[in-house]
Design a protein around this motif. Structure first.
Motif, PDB file in Angstrom:
ATOM      1  N   SER A 195       0.823  -1.208   0.000  1.00  0.00           N
ATOM      2  CA  SER A 195       0.000   0.000   0.000  1.00  0.00           C
ATOM      3  C   SER A 195       0.854   1.253   0.000  1.00  0.00           C
ATOM      4  N   LEU A 196       1.886   1.276   0.819  1.00  0.00           N
ATOM      5  CA  LEU A 196       2.773   2.435   0.887  1.00  0.00           C
ATOM      6  C   LEU A 196       3.508   2.637  -0.434  1.00  0.00           C
ATOM      7  N   GLN A 197       4.012   1.549  -1.011  1.00  0.00           N
ATOM      8  CA  GLN A 197       4.714   1.656  -2.288  1.00  0.00           C
ATOM      9  C   GLN A 197       3.776   2.156  -3.377  1.00  0.00           C
ATOM     10  N   THR A 198       2.528   1.722  -3.352  1.00  0.00           N
ATOM     11  CA  THR A 198       1.559   2.156  -4.351  1.00  0.00           C
ATOM     12  C   THR A 198       1.342   3.663  -4.278  1.00  0.00           C
ATOM     13  N   ILE A 199       1.255   4.187  -3.066  1.00  0.00           N
ATOM     14  CA  ILE A 199       1.092   5.635  -2.900  1.00  0.00           C
ATOM     15  C   ILE A 199       2.319   6.367  -3.435  1.00  0.00           C
ATOM     16  N   PHE A 200       3.510   5.887  -3.072  1.00  0.00           N
ATOM     17  CA  PHE A 200       4.743   6.509  -3.567  1.00  0.00           C
ATOM     18  C   PHE A 200       4.815   6.437  -5.091  1.00  0.00           C
ATOM     19  N   ASN A 201       4.503   5.251  -5.638  1.00  0.00           N
ATOM     20  CA  ASN A 201       4.541   5.079  -7.093  1.00  0.00           C
ATOM     21  C   ASN A 201       3.592   6.049  -7.781  1.00  0.00           C
ATOM     22  N   ASN A 202       2.416   6.238  -7.202  1.00  0.00           N
ATOM     23  CA  ASN A 202       1.440   7.152  -7.778  1.00  0.00           C
ATOM     24  C   ASN A 202       1.981   8.580  -7.797  1.00  0.00           C
ATOM     25  N   LYS A 203       2.649   8.987  -6.729  1.00  0.00           N
ATOM     26  CA  LYS A 203       3.214  10.338  -6.669  1.00  0.00           C
ATOM     27  C   LYS A 203       4.344  10.504  -7.686  1.00  0.00           C
ATOM     28  N   VAL A 204       5.169   9.492  -7.857  1.00  0.00           N
ATOM     29  CA  VAL A 204       6.224   9.548  -8.880  1.00  0.00           C
ATOM     30  C   VAL A 204       5.595   9.608 -10.263  1.00  0.00           C
ATOM     31  N   ASN A 205       4.555   8.800 -10.478  1.00  0.00           N
ATOM     32  CA  ASN A 205       3.884   8.752 -11.780  1.00  0.00           C
ATOM     33  C   ASN A 205       3.274  10.103 -12.157  1.00  0.00           C
ATOM     34  N   GLU A 206       2.812  10.873 -11.158  1.00  0.00           N
ATOM     35  CA  GLU A 206       2.252  12.190 -11.440  1.00  0.00           C
ATOM     36  C   GLU A 206       3.298  13.126 -12.046  1.00  0.00           C
ATOM     37  N   ARG A 207       4.563  12.881 -11.766  1.00  0.00           N
ATOM     38  CA  ARG A 207       5.636  13.763 -12.224  1.00  0.00           C
ATOM     39  C   ARG A 207       6.394  13.226 -13.449  1.00  0.00           C
ATOM     40  N   THR A 208       6.347  11.897 -13.650  1.00  0.00           N
ATOM     41  CA  THR A 208       7.197  11.334 -14.703  1.00  0.00           C
ATOM     42  C   THR A 208       6.460  10.544 -15.773  1.00  0.00           C
ATOM     43  N   GLY A 209       5.525   9.715 -15.390  1.00  0.00           N
ATOM     44  CA  GLY A 209       4.863   8.805 -16.316  1.00  0.00           C
ATOM     45  C   GLY A 209       5.071   7.369 -15.875  1.00  0.00           C
ATOM     46  N   SER A 210       4.276   6.471 -16.442  1.00  0.00           N
ATOM     47  CA  SER A 210       4.243   5.081 -15.978  1.00  0.00           C
ATOM     48  C   SER A 210       5.527   4.311 -16.225  1.00  0.00           C
ATOM     49  N   TRP A 211       6.125   4.486 -17.400  1.00  0.00           N
ATOM     50  CA  TRP A 211       7.335   3.705 -17.677  1.00  0.00           C
ATOM     51  C   TRP A 211       8.528   4.207 -16.880  1.00  0.00           C
ATOM     52  N   ALA A 212       8.623   5.513 -16.703  1.00  0.00           N
ATOM     53  CA  ALA A 212       9.706   6.045 -15.868  1.00  0.00           C
ATOM     54  C   ALA A 212       9.511   5.609 -14.419  1.00  0.00           C
ATOM     55  N   LEU A 218      -0.342  -1.602 -11.722  1.00  0.00           N
ATOM     56  CA  LEU A 218      -0.796  -1.016 -10.470  1.00  0.00           C
ATOM     57  C   LEU A 218      -0.757   0.506 -10.527  1.00  0.00           C
ATOM     58  N   VAL A 219       0.288   1.058 -11.129  1.00  0.00           N
ATOM     59  CA  VAL A 219       0.366   2.518 -11.273  1.00  0.00           C
ATOM     60  C   VAL A 219      -0.811   3.025 -12.107  1.00  0.00           C
ATOM     61  N   GLN A 220      -1.101   2.340 -13.203  1.00  0.00           N
ATOM     62  CA  GLN A 220      -2.228   2.747 -14.042  1.00  0.00           C
ATOM     63  C   GLN A 220      -3.562   2.559 -13.318  1.00  0.00           C
ATOM     64  N   GLY A 221      -3.702   1.452 -12.595  1.00  0.00           N
ATOM     65  CA  GLY A 221      -4.937   1.199 -11.858  1.00  0.00           C
ATOM     66  C   GLY A 221      -5.203   2.263 -10.806  1.00  0.00           C
ATOM     67  N   VAL A 222      -4.160   2.660 -10.086  1.00  0.00           N
ATOM     68  CA  VAL A 222      -4.314   3.705  -9.068  1.00  0.00           C
ATOM     69  C   VAL A 222      -4.673   5.033  -9.719  1.00  0.00           C
ATOM     70  N   LYS A 223      -4.047   5.304 -10.846  1.00  0.00           N
ATOM     71  CA  LYS A 223      -4.347   6.552 -11.556  1.00  0.00           C
ATOM     72  C   LYS A 223      -5.808   6.597 -11.990  1.00  0.00           C
ATOM     73  N   LEU A 224      -6.358   5.469 -12.415  1.00  0.00           N
ATOM     74  CA  LEU A 224      -7.724   5.430 -12.926  1.00  0.00           C
ATOM     75  C   LEU A 224      -8.783   5.206 -11.849  1.00  0.00           C
ATOM     76  N   LEU A 225      -8.417   4.509 -10.754  1.00  0.00           N
ATOM     77  CA  LEU A 225      -9.410   4.117  -9.754  1.00  0.00           C
ATOM     78  C   LEU A 225      -9.199   4.726  -8.373  1.00  0.00           C
ATOM     79  N   GLY A 226      -8.000   5.192  -8.106  1.00  0.00           N
ATOM     80  CA  GLY A 226      -7.650   5.629  -6.759  1.00  0.00           C
ATOM     81  C   GLY A 226      -6.992   4.488  -6.004  1.00  0.00           C
ATOM     82  N   PRO A 227      -6.191   4.806  -4.983  1.00  0.00           N
ATOM     83  CA  PRO A 227      -5.400   3.778  -4.312  1.00  0.00           C
ATOM     84  C   PRO A 227      -6.211   2.687  -3.605  1.00  0.00           C
TER      85      PRO A 227
END
Length: 165
Positions: free
Chosen positions: A16-33, A82-91
């Protein structure tokens, strides 16, 4: 058994914690980065930990089936999806679906004994357990009876009624 339960709870919290962190990184970089960063830093951390705790035995790989080498590639799919799922559905909603899919898939693989797993008999009580979790997710997602638009409309009406008073 207790230590296994504690470790599983810690792993769930870490996911859960990693998913939140990944989502925050994804907001700045994108899914592949994000996937590259997550798995790259994970590689470095695991390599360092392995060298510290296992030393030269880190690279002693005996009697391993060839398909086990694909685990890292599966990890790419896990992080990306998971990054895409969180972006579309929320954590919360995304993680609950992921954990349910994980449980259902584990039940299937255990019941069939695939990939060298000890075959565990399938029972309907296990299936009912998975279905109860799915029902809980549906209640969590749709149980409040109002959509976000309806809630915003009610909030707007309440604000207007205070202005009229």
């Amino acid at each position: 058994m207790l230590s296994g339960i504690v470790l599983a709870v810690i792993a769930g919290a870490f996911v859960s914690l990693q998913t939140i962190f990944n989502n925050k990184v994804n907001e700045r970089t994108g899914s592949w980065a994000t996937t590259t960063l997550v798995l790259g830093t994970g590689f470095l951390a695991s390599l360092l930990g392995s060298l510290i705790f296992a030393g030269k035995n880190t690279f002693t790989l005996q009697h391993m089936q060839p398909w086990y080498w694909f685990s890292g590639m599966i990890g790419v799919g896990v992080v990306f999806c998971l990054v895409q799922g969180v972006k579309l559905l929320g954590p919360t909603y995304a993680i609950s679906i992921v954990l349910t899919a994980q449980l259902g898939t584990a039940l299937l693989w255990d019941s069939l004994g695939w990939l060298g797993l000890e075959k565990i008999p399938f029972t309907f009580t296990k299936l009912i357990g998975v279905l109860v979790i799915i029902g809980g997710i549906l209640i969590f997602k749709f149980g409040n009876g109002r959509t976000k638009d309806q809630q915003e409309s009610i909030s707007h009406e309440n604000n207007n009624s205070h202005l009229r008073s």
